[in-house]
Design an enzyme around this catalytic site. Sequence first.
Site, mmCIF file in Angstrom:
data_model
loop_
_atom_site.group_PDB
_atom_site.id
_atom_site.type_symbol
_atom_site.label_atom_id
_atom_site.label_comp_id
_atom_site.label_asym_id
_atom_site.label_seq_id
_atom_site.Cartn_x
_atom_site.Cartn_y
_atom_site.Cartn_z
ATOM 1 N N LYS A 3 35.568 -6.870 10.339
ATOM 2 C CA LYS A 3 36.248 -7.825 11.224
ATOM 3 C C LYS A 3 37.747 -7.921 10.934
ATOM 4 C CE LYS A 3 32.126 -10.419 12.288
ATOM 5 N NZ LYS A 3 31.197 -9.366 11.819
ATOM 6 N N VAL A 61 22.118 -12.769 11.254
ATOM 7 C CA VAL A 61 21.215 -12.911 12.396
ATOM 8 C C VAL A 61 19.767 -12.476 12.102
ATOM 9 C CG1 VAL A 61 21.660 -10.672 13.499
ATOM 10 C CG2 VAL A 61 21.174 -12.660 14.909
HETATM 11 O O1 LIG Z 1 21.688 -16.420 17.247
HETATM 12 C C1 LIG Z 1 22.344 -15.373 17.170
HETATM 13 C C2 LIG Z 1 23.347 -15.146 16.208
HETATM 14 C C3 LIG Z 1 24.031 -13.953 16.224
HETATM 15 N N1 LIG Z 1 23.748 -13.004 17.140
HETATM 16 C C4 LIG Z 1 24.478 -11.716 17.176
HETATM 17 O O2 LIG Z 1 24.092 -10.928 16.092
HETATM 18 C C5 LIG Z 1 25.186 -10.120 15.652
HETATM 19 C C6 LIG Z 1 25.362 -10.353 14.194
HETATM 20 O O3 LIG Z 1 25.649 -11.723 13.959
HETATM 21 P P1 LIG Z 1 25.780 -12.311 12.475
HETATM 22 O O4 LIG Z 1 26.024 -13.768 12.584
HETATM 23 O O5 LIG Z 1 24.663 -11.808 11.639
HETATM 24 O O6 LIG Z 1 27.035 -11.521 11.935
HETATM 25 P P2 LIG Z 1 28.520 -11.526 12.435
HETATM 26 O O7 LIG Z 1 28.752 -10.182 13.029
HETATM 27 O O8 LIG Z 1 28.882 -12.721 13.214
HETATM 28 O O9 LIG Z 1 29.226 -11.580 11.016
HETATM 29 C C7 LIG Z 1 28.875 -12.573 10.067
HETATM 30 O O10 LIG Z 1 27.845 -12.112 9.238
HETATM 31 C C8 LIG Z 1 28.113 -10.917 8.514
HETATM 32 C C9 LIG Z 1 26.927 -10.600 7.650
HETATM 33 O O11 LIG Z 1 25.854 -10.167 8.358
HETATM 34 C C10 LIG Z 1 29.301 -11.111 7.636
HETATM 35 O O12 LIG Z 1 29.015 -12.031 6.639
HETATM 36 C C11 LIG Z 1 30.437 -11.610 8.450
HETATM 37 O O13 LIG Z 1 31.478 -11.897 7.556
HETATM 38 C C12 LIG Z 1 30.050 -12.872 9.220
HETATM 39 O O14 LIG Z 1 31.077 -13.326 10.036
HETATM 40 C C13 LIG Z 1 26.383 -10.549 16.490
HETATM 41 O O15 LIG Z 1 26.618 -9.601 17.472
HETATM 42 C C14 LIG Z 1 25.970 -11.889 17.095
HETATM 43 O O16 LIG Z 1 26.534 -12.081 18.364
HETATM 44 C C15 LIG Z 1 22.749 -13.191 18.061
HETATM 45 O O17 LIG Z 1 22.481 -12.328 18.891
HETATM 46 N N2 LIG Z 1 22.079 -14.364 18.043
#
Ligand SMILES: O=c1ccn([C@@H]2O[C@H](COP(=O)(O)OP(=O)(O)O[C@H]3O[C@H](CO)[C@H](O)[C@H](O)[C@H]3O)[C@@H](O)[C@H]2O)c(=O)[nH]1
Length: 344
Positions: A129, A177
């Site tokens: 990110k 997620v």
């Molecule tokens: O209820 C949800 C939550 C998330 N997502 C999607 O799943 C993907 C992953 O989401 P996460 O929340 O697991 O991860 P992020 O990409 O948002 O990143 C976060 O989680 C990562 C670890 O998995 C790192 O820690 C990172 O720093 C933190 O911002 C994203 O496309 C998000 O849009 C869903 O579809 N449904």
Amino acid sequence: MTDQVSGTSILITGGTGSFGSAMARRMLHRGCAEVRVLSRDEAKQDGMRRRFNDDRLRFYLGDVRDPAAVASACRGVEYVFHAAALKQVPSCEFFPVEAVRTNVLGSANVVEAARANGVRTVVCLSTDKAVYPANAMGMSKALMERVAQAYSRGQSTGDTVVCTVRYGNVLCSRGSVVPLFIEQVRNGVPLTVTDPRMTRFLMSMEDAIGLVERAFTFGETGDLFVRKAPASTVDILARAVARLFGVVPVVTTIGARHGEKFHETLVAREELARAEDHGEMFRIPLDAPDLDYHLYFDEGDEGAEPVEPYTSDNAEQLDADAVVKIFHQTPEIRALLEMGGIGG
Ligand SMILES: O=c1ccn([C@@H]2O[C@H](COP(=O)(O)OP(=O)(O)O[C@H]3O[C@H](CO)[C@H](O)[C@H](O)[C@H]3O)[C@@H](O)[C@H]2O)c(=O)[nH]1
């Protein structure tokens, strides 16, 4: 051959988190004399103390924002793994100054305390990110990378080596997620997919640790190591979780969250042009111009061919079967399955 870390003292900032505790276990296994954990939450420290039950593990209560707390944890340490961070995209969007305090200024404190205490190597943990950042979390991590690089530019031989590693989403890390989807399957409620077409790089914790080990074993100051990884859409991730537990996926689309990117980038176009390909990873050496700006105007780099950045959209794409296979190799998920799968 003696293990490089055997008998040494190491510090992990943010050591009670998913990465920190896995790294602590690995370092104890490799024969560290002492593994220090610097973190803010005494309850999490206590839980970790009980789980590990190893008197080589020492806890320092404090915040990386506090230079004195960091300095005291760094005293007498050979290696530092800097994992402490604010890393939730939505919360950093609402509190960007907090992200700057922890991720930027806190990192500067860690690098400075390491230097002042003669630490051999610091490895700072970054994220995809941070590349072409679209949110405050990524922006603050990009600045953390720059803090490490600026330190390295001004450095003399024998000083603390400061490297950075960058990786994508770690499967099943706390707050991510996949545990949420598992919880939803267990509770029999629909899987909340933000946007089914969104893609993320996927890695195991083992790969993340391997990358950090690579950085502190081979890294020169200012190096940035990036782990290559496959990617998948969120829709495939949700369907793979359902398949893992043998249920028919029921998915509801909830829309992207504040500040989220559609696709992530692990290596920017500008970085890729000078990256070394090391098979499983890229090494991006320090770009070390001095402040002699006239060179930029007189000697432009004309020959460089434009390259595509390395994104979760153009990386190898996994299908649901491949994701299920990775799930089966993920210890946290295996533990869940062995406990009787869903409904527990
Ligand atoms: O209820 C949800 C939550 C998330 N997502 C999607 O799943 C993907 C992953 O989401 P996460 O929340 O697991 O991860 P992020 O990409 O948002 O990143 C976060 O989680 C990562 C670890 O998995 C790192 O820690 C990172 O720093 C933190 O911002 C994203 O496309 C998000 O849009 C869903 O579809 N449904």
